[in-house]
Design an enzyme around this catalytic site. Structure first.
Site, PDB file in Angstrom:
ATOM      1  N   ARG A  82       0.846  -1.193   0.000  1.00  0.00           N
ATOM      2  CA  ARG A  82       0.000   0.000   0.000  1.00  0.00           C
ATOM      3  C   ARG A  82       0.888   1.251   0.000  1.00  0.00           C
ATOM      4  O   ARG A  82       1.992   1.240   0.559  1.00  0.00           O
ATOM      5  CB  ARG A  82      -0.893   0.015   1.246  1.00  0.00           C
ATOM      6  CG  ARG A  82      -1.890   1.172   1.236  1.00  0.00           C
ATOM      7  CD  ARG A  82      -2.585   1.367   2.565  1.00  0.00           C
ATOM      8  NE  ARG A  82      -3.475   2.535   2.492  1.00  0.00           N
ATOM      9  CZ  ARG A  82      -4.001   3.151   3.538  1.00  0.00           C
ATOM     10  NH1 ARG A  82      -3.730   2.714   4.769  1.00  0.00           N
ATOM     11  NH2 ARG A  82      -4.759   4.202   3.383  1.00  0.00           N
ATOM     12  N   HIS A  83       0.383   2.316  -0.605  1.00  0.00           N
ATOM     13  CA  HIS A  83       1.115   3.584  -0.611  1.00  0.00           C
ATOM     14  C   HIS A  83       1.377   4.077   0.816  1.00  0.00           C
ATOM     15  O   HIS A  83       0.752   3.632   1.782  1.00  0.00           O
ATOM     16  CB  HIS A  83       0.324   4.654  -1.380  1.00  0.00           C
ATOM     17  CG  HIS A  83      -1.043   4.907  -0.819  1.00  0.00           C
ATOM     18  ND1 HIS A  83      -1.264   5.625   0.340  1.00  0.00           N
ATOM     19  CD2 HIS A  83      -2.268   4.527  -1.249  1.00  0.00           C
ATOM     20  CE1 HIS A  83      -2.549   5.683   0.597  1.00  0.00           C
ATOM     21  NE2 HIS A  83      -3.189   5.012  -0.348  1.00  0.00           N
ATOM     22  N   GLY A  84       2.260   5.044   0.958  1.00  0.00           N
ATOM     23  CA  GLY A  84       2.607   5.593   2.261  1.00  0.00           C
ATOM     24  C   GLY A  84       1.635   6.662   2.731  1.00  0.00           C
ATOM     25  O   GLY A  84       0.605   6.923   2.102  1.00  0.00           O
TER      26      GLY A  84
END
Length: 462
Positions: A82-84
Site C-alpha cells: 500500500r502507498h505511504g
C-alpha cells in the site's frame, strides 16, 4: 580496481544506513496520542511495528521460517504494497474546513487544547493536496525498500535490476506512483552504487481491479443497501454517545455535530499525527472508548465495502490473485529447469482497496461472526481490524523457496509471518498451498465473476 570499487560501494551503502538512522532518530520523538492505535486505515505503520520507532531499519530475519531441515533458499519475492502516508482527500478536507469553522465560531468549552484550536491552529489543508503522498509517506517507502533489501539481499539487488529481473507495477494514482519512486530511491540508497535507471509499469487492471469489475461497482460501490450496517451504526447508541461527549467537551449542542463531522475530527487527529508527527489538540476531543467506537465504524465500512461482507468484494481481486500465482509458477518452473528466472522480485504498489479484497479472497481475517451495527460489544476481540492489517505502507509478501524436497511458499503481512488458512506451517510446501486454493486457481474467472446479470443481487457471506 574491482576490489577497490566494491569496497567503496560497501562503504557508501553502510554510510547510507547510518545517515538514514541518524536522520530518523534526530526528529524529536512526539507524544503518541492514546487513540493512535485506533486510527484504522489512517494508522502509521509504526503503530503496528513499534520497534521501528527505535530503529527505522530494524530487520527481524527470524520471520523467514522454512523448516531448517528443508535447506531452503528464497528464489522469488512478490510484494503487494500500500502507498505511504498521504494528505486527506478533497471530501475530507471540506469536512475538516466545516468542522473548524463551526468550532471557532460556536464552541464555548474550556481547556487549553480548545483555546489552541480556536486561536493557534490554522486550517492549513487545501483541496489541491487531495490525497497526495506526504514526505512521511516517502520515508515509509524508502525505508521499507531498505528493510526488504536487507531481508532478501539476493532477490532485491542491483545486479538483479541490471538483469531486468525486478519488475515494478503501480496504480495510476499519484500517491502510488510517488510511493513507487520513493521505494526505488530507497533501493538506490541501499545499494550505494552508481545511479541506475528505474522503470515502472502503470497497471490499473491489477492494482485497481475493483474499478473494472461491474458486478462490484453496481452491486456494492453504487448500491445504497450494501453498506446498510454502516449507516445503522452511524445512527446507533454508540455513535450517539461519542457525539454527546464530543459536544460536551466543545461546549456545543451535540445535534450540531453530525456523524460525519465527528469522524472528520478523528481523522484530523490522525492526519496531524501521521503527516506532521504532532499530538494535535484535536485528539483531546476523544477518549479511548470513543476511539474504539470510531475504529469499529471504520472497520464496518472496510468489511462491507472491501472485505468479507459481500462475496463480490473478494472475487473482484481474481485478476491479481491469478497474476501472483502465475508469477510464482513461472519462477518455480524456470528454477526447476535451470533457466534464469525472469523475475526475482515483483514489486506492486496499490491501495488498501487492493490488499483487503485479496486478503479476503485468501480466506484471512474472517471472524466467526461478521461485524454488524448490533454486535459492537461482542466484537472487541475481532481479527478484522483494518489498522492492524492495512496501515499506511502495509505490505503482503509471497516468498517462494527452493528446498531440498520441493518448493515452499511463505506469506508475510507487514513483515510478520502469516499462515495460510488451514495449513500448519509458516512455509508449507507449495503444492499444499495450491491444493488449498485449487478452487480459485481453476475458477475465479474475473469475467464471469464481474458480469452484471439481470436480477443479480449483492451476495453476502453471512
Amino acid at each position: 580496481m574491482t576490489k577497490v570499487f566494491s569496497r567503496n560501494r560497501l562503504l557508501a551503502a553502510a554510510l547510507g544506513l547510518v545517515l538514514t538512522r541518524m536522520a530518523y532518530c534526530s526528529v524529536s520523538a512526539p507524544g503518541i496520542p492514546t487513540v493512535a492505535q485506533y486510527f484504522g486505515t489512517k494508522a502509521r505503520y509504526e503503530e503496528l511495528n513499534p520497534r521501528l520507532l527505535r530503529d527505522i531499519l530494524s530487520v527481524n530475519r527470524s520471520v523467514l521460517n522454512p523448516p531448517p531441515a528443508a535447506r531452503c533458499t528464497p528464489i522469488h519475492l512478490t510484494a503487494v504494497i500500500r502507498h505511504g502516508s498521504r494528505f486527506p482527500t478533497v471530501k475530507n478536507i471540506r469536512r475538516i474546513q466545516k468542522l473548524h469553522e463551526l468550532v471557532v465560531r460556536e464552541a464555548a468549552g474550556s481547556g487549553d487544547w480548545l483555546r489552541e484550536i480556536k486561536s493557534g491552529w490554522d486550517m492549513w489543508y487545501t483541496e489541491d493536496m487531495d490525497g497526495q503522498l506526504v514526505e512521511k509517506g516517502r520515508l515509509d517507502l524508502r525505508t521499507l525498500a531498505k528493510r526488504l533489501s536487507l531481508l532478501f539481499p539476493s532477490l532485491l539487488s542491483q545486479e538483479e535490476l541490471q538483469q531486468s529481473r525486478i519488475r515494478f507495477l503501480t496504480s495510476s494514482k499519484h500517491r502510488c506512483v510517488s510511493s513507487m519512486e520513493a521505494f526505488q530511491q530507497g533501493l538506490q540508497e541501499q545499494w550505494g552504487g552508481p545511479d541506475v535507471q528505474f522503470q515502472h509499469e502503470v497497471n490499473d487492471e491489477l492494482m485497481r481491479f475493483f474499478e473494472r469489475c461491474r458486478g462490484y461497482v453496481d452491486g456494492v460501490e453504487k448500491n445504497r443497501t450494501a453498506l446498510q450496517e454502516v449507516e445503522k451504526f452511524k445512527g446507533g447508541e454508540e455513535m450517539e454517545g461519542v457525539r454527546r461527549r464530543m459536544g460536551e467537551r466543545l461546549g456545543l449542542p451535540h445535534h450540531r455535530l453530525t456523524p460525519d463531522l465527528v469522524e472528520a475530527a478523528f481523522f484530523l487527529c490522525s492526519y496531524e499525527f501521521s503527516i506532521r508527527s504532532l499530538h494535535s489538540p484535536w485528539c483531546f476531543l476523544f477518549d479511548e472508548e470513543d476511539a474504539k467506537v470510531l475504529e469499529y465504524k471504520s472497520d464496518l465500512k472496510q468489511y462491507w465495502k472491501r472485505g468479507h461482507g459481500h462475496a463480490i468484494n473478494s472475487r473482484s481481486s481474481c485478476p491479481l490473485f491469478h497474476h501472483i500465482f502465475n508469477t510464482l509458477e513461472e519462477a518455480g518452473r524456470a528454477h526447476r529447469s535451470g533457466e534464469p528466472l525472469s523475475e526475482s522480485a515483483s514489486i506492486q504498489l496499490g491501495h488498501a482497496e487492493t490488499l483487503l479484497p485479496l486478503l479476503s479472497l485468501l480466506g484471512l481475517y474472517k471472524d466467526p461472526a461478521p461485524p454488524t451495527a448490533r454486535n459492537y460489544h461482542t466484537q472487541h476481540g475481532r481479527s478484522f481490524r483494518s489498522g492492524r492489517i492495512v496501515p499506511y505502507a502495509a505490505n503482503l509478501l509471497f516468498v517462494l523457496y527452493d528446498c531440498r524436497q520441493g518448493p515452499r511458499l511463505q506469506l508475510l503481512l507487514n513483515e510478520a509471518p502469516l499462515r495460510f488458512p488451514g495449513l500448519e506451517e509458516d512455509a508449507p510446501p507449495y503444492e499444499a498451498v495450491r491444493d488449498a486454493y485449487r478452487h480459485l486457481l481453476q475458477g475465479c474467472d474475473s469475467h464471469s465473476e464481474c458480469e452484471v446479470k439481470p436480477g443479480r443481487r449483492t451476495n453476502t457471506e453471512l
